[in-house]
Structure formats: C-alpha cells, structure tokens
Design an enzyme around this catalytic site. Structure first.
Site, short mmCIF file in Angstrom:
data_model
loop_
_atom_site.label_atom_id
_atom_site.label_comp_id
_atom_site.label_asym_id
_atom_site.label_seq_id
_atom_site.Cartn_x
_atom_site.Cartn_y
_atom_site.Cartn_z
N GLY A 1 13.38 -22.64 -3.34
CA GLY A 1 13.47 -24.06 -3.07
C GLY A 1 12.16 -24.79 -3.31
N CYS B 1 10.19 -26.75 -1.42
CA CYS B 1 9.11 -26.67 -0.44
C CYS B 1 8.24 -25.44 -0.67
CB CYS B 1 9.68 -26.64 0.98
SG CYS B 1 8.43 -26.38 2.26
N LYS C 1 -0.27 -27.69 0.23
CA LYS C 1 -1.10 -27.61 1.44
C LYS C 1 -2.11 -26.48 1.34
CE LYS C 1 1.59 -30.89 2.45
NZ LYS C 1 2.16 -31.60 1.28
N GLY D 1 0.86 -43.49 -9.42
CA GLY D 1 1.63 -43.44 -8.18
C GLY D 1 0.73 -43.68 -6.98
N GLY E 1 7.09 -39.88 -7.75
CA GLY E 1 8.18 -39.49 -6.86
C GLY E 1 9.21 -38.59 -7.52
N ARG E 2 10.26 -38.35 -6.78
CA ARG E 2 11.33 -37.46 -7.22
C ARG E 2 12.67 -38.16 -7.07
NH1 ARG E 2 9.36 -32.24 -7.68
NH2 ARG E 2 11.48 -31.39 -7.65
N ASP F 1 17.34 -33.21 -0.05
CA ASP F 1 16.85 -34.26 -0.93
C ASP F 1 17.92 -34.88 -1.80
OD1 ASP F 1 14.51 -33.36 0.15
OD2 ASP F 1 13.50 -32.94 -1.73
N HIS G 1 -10.30 -32.44 28.50
CA HIS G 1 -11.45 -33.11 27.86
C HIS G 1 -12.52 -32.07 27.53
CE1 HIS G 1 -14.53 -36.14 27.04
NE2 HIS G 1 -15.35 -35.40 27.79
#
Length: 479
Positions: free
Chosen positions: A46, A48, A57, A191, A281-282, A321, A455
């Site tokens: 797929g 991703c 990433k 883009g 884009g797609r 998608d 904190h």
C-alpha cells in the site's frame, strides 16, 4: 501465470491490499466471512508503507538529525562540519520500508483470507473479471470471481500534470523523489500541500537549492493562516524560496536545466533548476474498475459513499483514498472496519464520524490540527472562542531551542467543550494527541486546565490557552 477458468464465490471481496483494504479483510476474515483480497499493485503493502508515510518520515527524520548537528552551537556544542551520505540515507529508508512491506505481505498471506495477485474489473454488480499480475511464486488466479459484497480500497495515484508541457520536459513525482540515488543540484517544487513542504524542507536540508511555487496564497491551505505563516517563515529562514499566488503557464528546457514559466503579479516569470518535483497532490485510483458500467456513482473519480461507507450500490462499499474525503491512513482503516461491521450487522449500522479529524505535517516545526480550525468554524458559522500560547515563552521549548510556533485551542463559548486544537512546534504531531484524547472524551477547557501536567514538559503548554479560556467561559451551573 495461467487462469484457472473457475468461478470462486466469497462473502466479501476486497479490492486493494493497502491499509484500508487489509483492515477490512482482517476484520471480515476474523468474523468468519469467506474473504478474498484482490491486489493488483507491482508491490504489496500500500501507499503508506511503500511510497508515503514510512519512506517520507524516515527521510525527514534523517534531515532533522542533520539539522540538529549543524545547529549544535546553539547548545554550546562543537560539532565538526556535519555532512551526509545520500546513498546511505536512502539505504536506511529502503531497509525500514522493506521491513514494513515484508510484515504487511506476511499479514496478507497469513491465512485469514485468500489473496489473489490480480487487477480486477467489474463485469456486473457481483462479478469481478481478473487479470493476473506477473510474479514469481504467485498463485494461479481464476478468470473471475463472484461475491455477495465488495469493498473497494484501491487508494490513490499521482495527480496529472497541470500543463502538457511538463510531460514533455519531464518531472519527478513524490514516488521518485523518495527514491533518488543522488540529490538534484537544484529543485523546483510545484505545490504547497503536505507532500510539497515536507520534500522541500528535506531536500533543502540536504543542501539542494529549492524554489517552491504554489497556486494558492498560502502554504497548507487547509490550515489557519497563522500556522502556514509560521512554517513559511522557517522555510525561508532555511533558504527555501517561496512563490505564492501563481498560475503555471508552461514548462521548458534550457540546456541541461528544466524550467517553469508562471504568471505572478501580472507578469510571466521563469525559474530553472536541475529537476522539477510535481507535488500537487493525488487523485483516486479508480480508473479501469468498470464502476461506471455497473452504476457506482463517482465524483471526478472519487467513489461517493454515505456515512455507512456504502456506495450507490448498497452491497458495494469503499474505504480509503479512493473515496476520501480525507487521504489519511487511520481514517481509511476506520472506514474499512466500518464497512465490514455494516456487512455483518445491517440492523445496527456504524457511521463514520469526522469530528476528530486530524492532520499532521511532518516538517520542522511540525504542523498539526484536530477538529475545528478557525477557518473551518468560520466557514460553518459556528460560534467559538480561541486562545493561543507561543513556544517562545515556554520553558521546555526554550531549553530545546525550539521556539517557532504556538498551540491554539477552540472552545464552545457556552459550555467550554474543546472543539479543536492546533499545534505548530516541536513534536507537534505527538502533542496533538492530548487534545484528540480530550476531545474524544468531550472534555472542557476547565477540565484540561485542571489536569496535572509535569514540569518542564512540552505538553504542559496546553494548560495556558486552556486556563485563559476557562477564565473567559463561566462554568455551567449544576443541574
């Protein structure tokens, strides 16, 4: 790979083995439904895993580490000139993607359902004609199959070029940009969405001069202007040239360089570079399925569904998608699971709910939002109150030298319920999940402000806009 010529009957046929398709098939198979997945891609896994989330990433994290090394003087660190081996950066990405892809392939062949490596086309509303995908060791594929229900999860494909001249000049898509063996000497990015800004920053940090040209007036047009302006400021500071409010006229070649002519401020301007990246884009990957022939309604290629994920033919569902309206992995997975639930339990259907819709852009700073933005609330004429707090005044971000950006909350002015949140800053995508959790439980700003936060942490920054809004919104009277 020969056809068997036999028809095979299934309760559910899932077309596409990406995240949404696999989630649907796993759910259906686990429930005891006779299930088949028809996967026609060259590789299994797929978008991703193969050409989206995971490779991009992995590269962005490498660029983040390089940038931290190069800016180490901010912490008093003496780091010799930090360089990189681009082939090694890509090899690490390939290894990570390969591991995820092998795991997904194992899931697809794990026995809970049948996997057929083929492309499918509807010949009638219950019959799918199959064309085998060549490959070593692949199982024989029947000429066609019949199923009581179908779930279409064929994903998306790269959007076409905005001008035919780009086709003749040649360009990179995100697929190629994630797999180059050498960085281009210079790069034009067309883009202004998540793919464009992520790859612009990656290549910019890899010492490639980058010019980003976008049609819109702001980056990330789905986000509020303050978020887009923060990212634009950082990209410019890092050397990326940004040009907005344009219209592409043509692409051309000038010697070894590629160029783009575009209308900007009532003039036609030209920019050249070693390469052009088309990142506009797609679009849904629905061509060739024969959907028009059987009467499945489409909207410019996107499969129309109701909230139960049914198409205009009630026994055919869609997820991911190819149906949208949001190209986000976890939403595609949820859509696939909802489709199977409704096949199993038509008497008590589940519906997709986009109240907790979230978006994350993995630039540095990360840009993230959930629920309502000021832009979307204004478009829907919804009442809200908002408060922001900047990272430049926050203890942990000052320690980290990560002072770009802010957090923002939107709340119902009558009850204080949190309606949306935005985070532009360090680990913005991770920080957003605190607000996703709060909104999932319909918490108010009063409750968030009162919730203990350690904190110094980045996450305690949410307490400041929450406290401000809690002071402005009276607590509801006890009933």
């Amino acid at each position: 790979m020969p056809h068997t010529g036999a028809h095979v009957d299934y309760d559910v046929a899932v077309i596409g083995g990406g995240s949404g398709g696999y989630a649907a098939a796993r759910t259906a198979g686990s429930a005891g439904l006779r299930t088949v997945v028809v996967e026609g891609g060259r590789q299994m896994g797929g978008l991703c895993i193969l050409r989206g989330c995971m490779p991009s990433k992995a590269l962005l994290h490498a660029a983040d580490v390089l940038h931290s090394a190069r800016t180490g003087a901010a912490w008093g660190l003496r780091i010799p000139k930090a360089g990189f081996d681009f082939k090694a950066v890509m090899a690490r990405k390939d290894a990570i993607v390969g591991g995820f892809a092998r795991y997904r392939q194992k899931q697809l062949t794990g026995g809970k359902f049948t996997l057929l490596r083929a492309r499918g086309e509807f010949t009638d509303a219950h019959t799918l004609r199959l064309q085998p995908v060549p490959g070593r060791g692949a199982k024989a594929v029947p000429a066609s199959l019949r199923a009581r229900h179908f779930i279409i999860a064929t994903g998306s494909t790269i959007a076409p070029a905005p001008t035919p001249s780009l086709e003749s000049v040649g360009y990179l898509t995100s697929d190629e940009a994630l797999s180059l063996r050498e960085p281009p000497r210079s790069l034009i990015v067309l883009g202004g969405g998540p793919i464009a800004v992520e790859l612009a920053q990656f290549y910019g940090r890899m010492d490639v001069p980058v010019t980003l040209i976008q049609r819109s007036g702001q980056l990330l047009r789905e986000f509020d202007a303050d978020a887009a302006q923060t990212l634009a400021r950082v990209l410019r500071r890092e050397g990326v040239k940004l040009i907005s409010n344009t219209r592409i006229v043509e692409a051309f070649r000038r010697g070894r360089l590629k160029g783009v002519a575009f209308a900007h401020q009532n003039r036609t301007k030209r920019v050249t570079a070693d390469e052009i990246l088309l990142a506009t884009g797609r679009v849904p990957n629905t061509a060739g399925l024969g959907l028009e022939k059987i009467g499945v309604a489409l909207d410019y290629g996107r499969i129309e569904t109701n909230a139960s994920m049914q198409t205009s033919l009630p026994h055919i569902y869609a997820a991911g998608d190819c149906t949208g309206p949001y190209a986000i992995v976890h939403i595609g997975i949820e859509q696939g699971e909802i489709a199977v639930h409704n096949i199993l339990h038509p008497d008590r259907p589940r519906h997709i709910d986009y109240r907790l819709l979230s978006s994350i852009v993995f630039t540095s700073p990360q840009v993230a939002m959930v629920g309502l933005s000021e832009k979307s609330a204004g478009a829907r004429n919804l009442p809200y109150l908002t408060a922001c707090y900047p990272f430049r005044d926050h203890g942990k971000s000052l320690i980290m030298e990560a002072t770009d950006g802010f957090v923002k909350l939107l709340a119902d002015p009558a009850t204080g319920e949190i309606l949306g949140g935005s985070c532009v800053g360090p680990s913005g995508g991770e920080l957003l999940h605190e607000i996703i959790a709060a909104m999932h439980k319909r918490m108010t700003v009063h409750e968030l402000a009162a919730m203990p936060h350690y904190h110094p942490t980045l996450s305690e920054i949410w307490t400041y806009p929450a406290a401000e809004l809690a002071e402005r919104i009276p607590l509801p009277s006890p009933s």
